[in-house]
Design a protein around this motif. Structure first.
Motif, PDB file in Angstrom:
ATOM      1  N   ALA A  21     -10.582  -6.827   4.551  1.00  7.83           N
ATOM      2  CA  ALA A  21      -9.408  -6.157   4.007  1.00  7.83           C
ATOM      3  C   ALA A  21      -9.260  -6.452   2.514  1.00  7.83           C
ATOM      4  CB  ALA A  21      -8.152  -6.590   4.762  1.00  7.83           C
ATOM      5  N   LEU A  22      -9.504  -7.686   2.119  1.00  8.42           N
ATOM      6  CA  LEU A  22      -9.462  -8.054   0.703  1.00  8.42           C
ATOM      7  C   LEU A  22     -10.526  -7.288  -0.072  1.00  8.42           C
ATOM      8  CD1 LEU A  22      -8.992 -11.916   1.024  1.00  8.42           C
ATOM      9  CD2 LEU A  22      -7.299 -10.300   0.141  1.00  8.42           C
ATOM     10  N   ASN A  23     -11.693  -7.142   0.535  1.00  7.58           N
ATOM     11  CA  ASN A  23     -12.775  -6.422  -0.128  1.00  7.58           C
ATOM     12  C   ASN A  23     -12.433  -4.945  -0.293  1.00  7.58           C
ATOM     13  OD1 ASN A  23     -15.478  -6.719  -1.234  1.00  7.58           O
ATOM     14  ND2 ASN A  23     -16.115  -5.331   0.390  1.00  7.58           N
ATOM     15  N   TYR A  24     -11.831  -4.381   0.738  1.00  2.00           N
ATOM     16  CA  TYR A  24     -11.431  -2.970   0.685  1.00  2.00           C
ATOM     17  C   TYR A  24     -10.413  -2.740  -0.429  1.00  2.00           C
ATOM     18  CZ  TYR A  24      -9.648   1.565   2.251  1.00  2.00           C
ATOM     19  OH  TYR A  24      -9.254   2.879   2.318  1.00  2.00           O
ATOM     20  N   GLY A  32      -2.430   2.404  10.340  1.00  4.21           N
ATOM     21  CA  GLY A  32      -3.564   2.778  11.171  1.00  4.21           C
ATOM     22  C   GLY A  32      -4.713   3.335  10.359  1.00  4.21           C
ATOM     23  N   GLU A  33      -4.392   4.198   9.400  1.00  2.00           N
ATOM     24  CA  GLU A  33      -5.430   4.783   8.558  1.00  2.00           C
ATOM     25  C   GLU A  33      -6.084   3.728   7.670  1.00  2.00           C
ATOM     26  OE1 GLU A  33      -4.105   8.138   6.377  1.00  2.00           O
ATOM     27  OE2 GLU A  33      -3.304   9.180   8.126  1.00  2.00           O
ATOM     28  N   VAL A  34      -5.272   2.828   7.140  1.00  2.00           N
ATOM     29  CA  VAL A  34      -5.811   1.787   6.269  1.00  2.00           C
ATOM     30  C   VAL A  34      -6.773   0.887   7.040  1.00  2.00           C
ATOM     31  CG1 VAL A  34      -5.255  -0.263   4.894  1.00  2.00           C
ATOM     32  CG2 VAL A  34      -3.839   1.799   4.696  1.00  2.00           C
ATOM     33  N   TRP A  35      -6.348   0.414   8.215  1.00  2.00           N
ATOM     34  CA  TRP A  35      -7.207  -0.488   8.983  1.00  2.00           C
ATOM     35  C   TRP A  35      -8.407   0.230   9.561  1.00  2.00           C
ATOM     36  CZ3 TRP A  35      -7.444  -5.423   8.378  1.00  2.00           C
ATOM     37  CH2 TRP A  35      -6.339  -6.088   7.855  1.00  2.00           C
ATOM     38  N   GLY A  36      -8.276   1.537   9.808  1.00  2.78           N
ATOM     39  CA  GLY A  36      -9.430   2.321  10.223  1.00  2.78           C
ATOM     40  C   GLY A  36     -10.469   2.382   9.120  1.00  2.78           C
ATOM     41  N   ALA A  37     -10.003   2.565   7.881  1.00  2.00           N
ATOM     42  CA  ALA A  37     -10.910   2.605   6.733  1.00  2.00           C
ATOM     43  C   ALA A  37     -11.554   1.235   6.502  1.00  2.00           C
ATOM     44  CB  ALA A  37     -10.150   3.051   5.483  1.00  2.00           C
ATOM     45  N   ILE A  52      -1.542  -6.020   2.597  1.00  2.00           N
ATOM     46  CA  ILE A  52      -2.674  -5.259   2.074  1.00  2.00           C
ATOM     47  C   ILE A  52      -2.483  -3.775   2.350  1.00  2.00           C
ATOM     48  CG2 ILE A  52      -5.147  -4.818   2.417  1.00  2.00           C
ATOM     49  CD1 ILE A  52      -5.549  -7.829   2.595  1.00  2.00           C
ATOM     50  N   GLU A  53      -1.924  -3.428   3.530  1.00  2.00           N
ATOM     51  CA  GLU A  53      -1.660  -2.024   3.832  1.00  2.00           C
ATOM     52  C   GLU A  53      -0.723  -1.410   2.789  1.00  2.00           C
ATOM     53  OE1 GLU A  53      -1.380  -4.708   5.983  1.00  2.00           O
ATOM     54  OE2 GLU A  53      -0.974  -3.868   7.976  1.00  2.00           O
ATOM     55  N   GLU A  54       0.309  -2.161   2.416  1.00  2.00           N
ATOM     56  CA  GLU A  54       1.259  -1.652   1.430  1.00  2.00           C
ATOM     57  C   GLU A  54       0.609  -1.525   0.052  1.00  2.00           C
ATOM     58  OE1 GLU A  54       4.892  -3.844   1.330  1.00  2.00           O
ATOM     59  OE2 GLU A  54       5.564  -3.097   3.270  1.00  2.00           O
ATOM     60  N   LEU A  55      -0.225  -2.488  -0.315  1.00  2.00           N
ATOM     61  CA  LEU A  55      -0.900  -2.428  -1.614  1.00  2.00           C
ATOM     62  C   LEU A  55      -1.835  -1.232  -1.695  1.00  2.00           C
ATOM     63  CD1 LEU A  55      -1.621  -6.223  -2.040  1.00  2.00           C
ATOM     64  CD2 LEU A  55      -0.218  -4.846  -3.585  1.00  2.00           C
ATOM     65  N   TYR A 113      -4.246 -16.224   5.837  1.00  2.00           N
ATOM     66  CA  TYR A 113      -5.100 -15.700   6.910  1.00  2.00           C
ATOM     67  C   TYR A 113      -5.446 -14.225   6.723  1.00  2.00           C
ATOM     68  CZ  TYR A 113      -3.908 -20.144   9.012  1.00  2.00           C
ATOM     69  OH  TYR A 113      -3.746 -21.496   9.232  1.00  2.00           O
ATOM     70  N   GLU A 114      -5.676 -13.829   5.486  1.00  2.00           N
ATOM     71  CA  GLU A 114      -6.076 -12.450   5.220  1.00  2.00           C
ATOM     72  C   GLU A 114      -7.522 -12.215   5.676  1.00  2.00           C
ATOM     73  OE1 GLU A 114      -3.910 -10.422   4.344  1.00  2.00           O
ATOM     74  OE2 GLU A 114      -2.399 -11.456   3.141  1.00  2.00           O
TER      75      GLU A 114
END
Length: 207
Positions: free
Chosen positions: A76-79, A190-195, A107-110, A71-72
């Protein structure tokens, strides 16, 4: 770096629950237009069928496809794919970091891993304790004066390399790297998902 970083088999969840597997491969990085096309082709209409899940992943980067769940977020995968494509690291270095096994649980950790490669030391063509011990003694100049001397014969490179690896918490990777972490990067979800959200809005404006 490869033009195609990752492929995901995007599947219509509603049809799957009805007993029908309807899906299509989507390559990343991608565009909003291509995402829309794939969703339309698998029957996502925003009314009867709204949800998707991902049944399979493929990547030429060893270890990457195994990092993701069903369920990604497509955005997020594209980013992440764009991050990898724009990275200064080689494919071999990215694979070595994935093999190290830290910061690959989401994905945040990657993304954090790719943004903090300077927190890791990587030595190429060091595949075992003997080679590590030899590398530290000679290539790093720890006992440079012994090179070529009679005393060099008495150095137990394997034992020394094993002690170094255990002390540093290092790992030998499948592609011939020795990797250890010199500092712990902080995951900033937060920064990752904001981007990711910003990229999503940009893609929609361009489409």
């Amino acid at each position: 770096m490869y033009e195609k970083i990752l492929s995901a088999y995007v599947t219509n969840l509603g049809k799957y629950n009805e007993g029908e597997l309807v899906g299509k491969w989507l390559d990343f990085p991608t565009t909003q237009t291509k995402i829309n096309t794939v969703l339309k082709e698998i029957g996502i209409d925003g009314t009867r069928y709204e949800e998707i899940f991902i049944t399979d992943y493929e990547s030429n980067i060893c270890g990457l496809a195994e990092c993701f769940g069903e369920y990604e977020s497509l955005f997020a995968l594209n980013y992440l794919a764009e991050k990898i494509q724009e990275s200064d690291s080689t494919i071999e270095e990215v694979e070595a970091l994935l093999d190290f096994g830290e910061y690959i649980g989401s994905i945040e950790e990657l993304v954090t891993l790719l943004d903090n490669t300077d927190c890791f030391m990587m030595y190429a063509e060091v595949e075992n304790d003997y080679e590590l011990g030899y590398y530290y003694v000679h290539e790093l100049g720890l006992i440079q004066e012994l090179k070529g001397s009679v005393l060099e014969r008495y150095i137990d490179y394997e034992a020394y390399g094993r002690d170094v690896r255990l002390d540093e918490g290092g790992v030998y990777t499948h592609n011939g790297y020795y990797v250890y972490m010199i500092d712990s990067p902080r995951v900033q979800s937060g920064e990752v998902w904001g981007a990711i959200q910003e990229m999503k809005e940009d893609m929609k404006r361009i489409a």
